[in-house]
Design a protein around this motif. Structure first.
Motif, PDB file in Angstrom:
ATOM      1  N   SER A  33       0.570  10.533   3.948  1.00 15.43           N
ATOM      2  CA  SER A  33       1.379  10.821   2.772  1.00 15.43           C
ATOM      3  C   SER A  33       1.268   9.621   1.850  1.00 15.43           C
ATOM      4  O   SER A  33       1.271   8.477   2.308  1.00 15.43           O
ATOM      5  CB  SER A  33       2.838  11.049   3.194  1.00 15.43           C
ATOM      6  N   ALA A  34       1.162   9.877   0.531  1.00 14.95           N
ATOM      7  CA  ALA A  34       0.904   8.787  -0.409  1.00 14.95           C
ATOM      8  C   ALA A  34       1.781   8.908  -1.646  1.00 14.95           C
ATOM      9  O   ALA A  34       2.353   9.963  -1.940  1.00 14.95           O
ATOM     10  CB  ALA A  34      -0.574   8.785  -0.816  1.00 14.95           C
ATOM     11  N   HIS A  35       1.876   7.814  -2.369  1.00 14.97           N
ATOM     12  CA  HIS A  35       2.533   7.806  -3.677  1.00 14.97           C
ATOM     13  C   HIS A  35       1.809   6.792  -4.552  1.00 14.97           C
ATOM     14  O   HIS A  35       0.946   6.044  -4.092  1.00 14.97           O
ATOM     15  CB  HIS A  35       4.019   7.452  -3.560  1.00 14.97           C
ATOM     16  N   SER A  36       2.122   6.798  -5.829  1.00  9.32           N
ATOM     17  CA  SER A  36       1.521   5.863  -6.793  1.00  9.32           C
ATOM     18  C   SER A  36       0.004   6.003  -6.844  1.00  9.32           C
ATOM     19  O   SER A  36      -0.710   5.022  -7.078  1.00  9.32           O
ATOM     20  CB  SER A  36       1.922   4.417  -6.455  1.00  9.32           C
ATOM     21  N   ALA A  37      -0.478   7.226  -6.621  1.00 12.94           N
ATOM     22  CA  ALA A  37      -1.916   7.477  -6.631  1.00 12.94           C
ATOM     23  C   ALA A  37      -2.390   8.041  -7.963  1.00 12.94           C
ATOM     24  O   ALA A  37      -3.583   8.211  -8.174  1.00 12.94           O
ATOM     25  CB  ALA A  37      -2.274   8.461  -5.512  1.00 12.94           C
ATOM     26  N   ASN A  38      -1.464   8.314  -8.864  1.00 10.51           N
ATOM     27  CA  ASN A  38      -1.799   8.933 -10.139  1.00 10.51           C
ATOM     28  C   ASN A  38      -0.686   8.613 -11.136  1.00 10.51           C
ATOM     29  O   ASN A  38       0.464   8.438 -10.750  1.00 10.51           O
ATOM     30  CB  ASN A  38      -1.900  10.452  -9.965  1.00 10.51           C
TER      31      ASN A  38
ATOM     32  N   ILE B 242       0.846  -1.199   0.000  1.00 10.56           N
ATOM     33  CA  ILE B 242       0.000   0.000   0.000  1.00 10.56           C
ATOM     34  C   ILE B 242       0.883   1.251   0.000  1.00 10.56           C
ATOM     35  O   ILE B 242       1.809   1.386   0.808  1.00 10.56           O
ATOM     36  CB  ILE B 242      -0.933  -0.007   1.220  1.00 10.56           C
ATOM     37  N   GLY B 243       0.591   2.165  -0.910  1.00  8.51           N
ATOM     38  CA  GLY B 243       1.423   3.352  -1.083  1.00  8.51           C
ATOM     39  C   GLY B 243       1.026   4.520  -0.204  1.00  8.51           C
ATOM     40  O   GLY B 243       1.035   5.666  -0.657  1.00  8.51           O
ATOM     41  N   ILE B 244       0.699   4.260   1.044  1.00  5.18           N
ATOM     42  CA  ILE B 244       0.272   5.313   1.973  1.00  5.18           C
ATOM     43  C   ILE B 244       0.945   5.082   3.321  1.00  5.18           C
ATOM     44  O   ILE B 244       0.967   3.962   3.830  1.00  5.18           O
ATOM     45  CB  ILE B 244      -1.260   5.313   2.184  1.00  5.18           C
ATOM     46  N   HIS B 245       1.475   6.150   3.888  1.00  5.88           N
ATOM     47  CA  HIS B 245       1.997   6.112   5.259  1.00  5.88           C
ATOM     48  C   HIS B 245       1.206   7.118   6.080  1.00  5.88           C
ATOM     49  O   HIS B 245       0.798   8.171   5.570  1.00  5.88           O
ATOM     50  CB  HIS B 245       3.486   6.439   5.271  1.00  5.88           C
TER      51      HIS B 245
ATOM     52  N   VAL C 153       8.724  13.139   7.861  1.00 10.02           N
ATOM     53  CA  VAL C 153       8.934  11.701   8.040  1.00 10.02           C
ATOM     54  C   VAL C 153       8.066  10.900   7.077  1.00 10.02           C
ATOM     55  O   VAL C 153       8.517   9.924   6.456  1.00 10.02           O
ATOM     56  CB  VAL C 153       8.663  11.293   9.501  1.00 10.02           C
ATOM     57  N   LEU C 154       6.816  11.298   6.930  1.00  2.06           N
ATOM     58  CA  LEU C 154       5.915  10.592   6.009  1.00  2.06           C
ATOM     59  C   LEU C 154       6.395  10.727   4.569  1.00  2.06           C
ATOM     60  O   LEU C 154       6.346   9.773   3.787  1.00  2.06           O
ATOM     61  CB  LEU C 154       4.497  11.148   6.148  1.00  2.06           C
ATOM     62  N   LEU C 155       6.850  11.927   4.203  1.00  2.00           N
ATOM     63  CA  LEU C 155       7.418  12.146   2.870  1.00  2.00           C
ATOM     64  C   LEU C 155       8.590  11.209   2.635  1.00  2.00           C
ATOM     65  O   LEU C 155       8.694  10.566   1.581  1.00  2.00           O
ATOM     66  CB  LEU C 155       7.856  13.603   2.750  1.00  2.00           C
ATOM     67  N   TYR C 156       9.499  11.113   3.612  1.00  2.00           N
ATOM     68  CA  TYR C 156      10.675  10.255   3.471  1.00  2.00           C
ATOM     69  C   TYR C 156      10.277   8.789   3.292  1.00  2.00           C
ATOM     70  O   TYR C 156      10.897   8.058   2.511  1.00  2.00           O
ATOM     71  CB  TYR C 156      11.586  10.398   4.681  1.00  2.00           C
ATOM     72  N   HIS C 157       9.261   8.354   4.022  1.00  3.50           N
ATOM     73  CA  HIS C 157       8.791   6.969   3.885  1.00  3.50           C
ATOM     74  C   HIS C 157       8.336   6.703   2.445  1.00  3.50           C
ATOM     75  O   HIS C 157       8.626   5.644   1.872  1.00  3.50           O
ATOM     76  CB  HIS C 157       7.650   6.690   4.862  1.00  3.50           C
ATOM     77  N   CYS C 158       7.622   7.653   1.872  1.00  3.20           N
ATOM     78  CA  CYS C 158       7.148   7.474   0.493  1.00  3.20           C
ATOM     79  C   CYS C 158       8.301   7.477  -0.500  1.00  3.20           C
ATOM     80  O   CYS C 158       8.331   6.687  -1.449  1.00  3.20           O
ATOM     81  CB  CYS C 158       6.137   8.571   0.134  1.00  3.20           C
ATOM     82  N   LEU C 159       9.257   8.374  -0.296  1.00  6.05           N
ATOM     83  CA  LEU C 159      10.406   8.426  -1.198  1.00  6.05           C
ATOM     84  C   LEU C 159      11.228   7.140  -1.101  1.00  6.05           C
ATOM     85  O   LEU C 159      11.746   6.641  -2.111  1.00  6.05           O
ATOM     86  CB  LEU C 159      11.275   9.645  -0.880  1.00  6.05           C
TER      87      LEU C 159
END
Length: 303
Positions: A226-231, A211-214, A255-261
């Motif tokens: 914070s999310a990624h791979s949503a678009n 899942i691409g969300i933290h 921190v959430l940004l870093y997790h997604c990166l």
């Protein structure tokens, strides 16, 4: 030059894909991405999508959509548009657009915009390097009202873990973790308070594996995400991200940004795209992100 305009059919897709790839030559458009832009738009309507044909050859494509009652305004959009180079300056784009505008006027759309479609978009406006698109906007009576930008992050230039900050958050009873299916309803309810338009993108990020969300929880309750791979499938797309107004400034967003990166780096991407950016300084400071592309936003008032 003779051509006809008709509504898009699913069987047209195989011709539309190379047409878009040639027209959007500065971008990467794969089959999965184009299918996402067309069929996974939450308000996709086939009657708002047109093609221009020279006999059996498709030489033009225009996808429209609308988002009704966004803070009291009904918006219509030209989401994507492509015309074969050899057929330009034959009023093909104008003819398709006029069909869309006529239909959306009947639906009481107040404002037309170009590209920047909430929930499912390819680009947040017009990249001025696509000069024919700018000329089209001007000819159709659109006014430029704002600029925005996409940032680029070099994922290989550092380690995206921040254990010291994670421990500091724990001391404040804030836990950072990847979202689980059990968190989904609470996350959607949390997002509805301030970021209702982002709920669809969070739905898409839930489809990523993992899942691409933290999320960050304070005393067990979600207070940031914070999310990624949503678009834009196949591209290293970051966002959306949000923090409860009362808890901003504590470092949860970083921190959430870093997790997604770190996720995007693990997938194998060398860079990450942070699109449609407002707080450029935040991302530049914490990630070294640089402005990669500028987009000019255009709108036209109908009613």
């Amino acid at each position: 030059m003779n051509y006809t305009i008709r509504q898009y059919q699913d069987s047209d897709f195989d011709q539309i894909l190379p047409l878009c790839q040639k027209s959007y030559h500065l971008d990467e458009i794969g089959e999965d991405l184009l299918k996402e832009k067309i069929y996974e738009d939450p308000f996709y309507e086939q009657e708002l999508v047109w093609v221009a044909c020279d006999q059996e050859k498709i030489v033009g494509f225009l996808m429209g959509t609308c988002r009704m009652d966004i803070r009291g305004v009904n918006y219509g959009y030209v989401k994507m548009m492509a015309v074969d180079n050899a057929y330009r300056r034959n009023r093909i784009a104008r003819s398709m657009y006029e069909l869309l505008e006529t239909e959306l006027k009947q639906r009481k759309v107040d404002v037309m915009r170009l590209g920047d479609v909430p929930m499912n978009y390819f680009m947040p406006g017009i990249d001025p390097k696509y000069t024919p698109a700018l000329c089209f906007a001007i000819r159709m009576g659109f006014d430029r009202f704002m600029d925005t930008s996409n940032l680029l992050v070099d994922l290989d230039n550092r380690d995206w873990n921040d254990p010291q900050k994670i421990e500091a958050l724990k001391a404040d009873k804030i836990e950072v973790c990847r979202a689980t299916p059990e968190d989904k309803q609470e996350l959607m309810d949390f997002a509805e308070e301030e970021w209702k338009l982002w709920q669809y993108e969070l739905e898409m990020a839930y489809k990523a594996e993992p899942i691409g969300i933290h999320i960050a929880k304070l005393d067990g309750k979600i207070r940031a995400f914070s999310a990624h791979s949503a678009n834009n499938k196949g591209l290293p797309w970051f966002g959306p991200m949000g923090t409860h107004p009362d808890l901003r400034g504590k470092g949860m967003g970083r921190v959430l940004l870093y997790h997604c990166l770190e996720d995007l780096k693990d997938i194998g991407y060398k860079t990450a795209i942070i699109p449609w950016v407002g707080p450029i300084d935040f991302y530049s400071h914490h990630t070294g992100a640089v402005v990669e592309r500028i987009f000019w936003r255009y709108e036209k008032k109908l009613n």
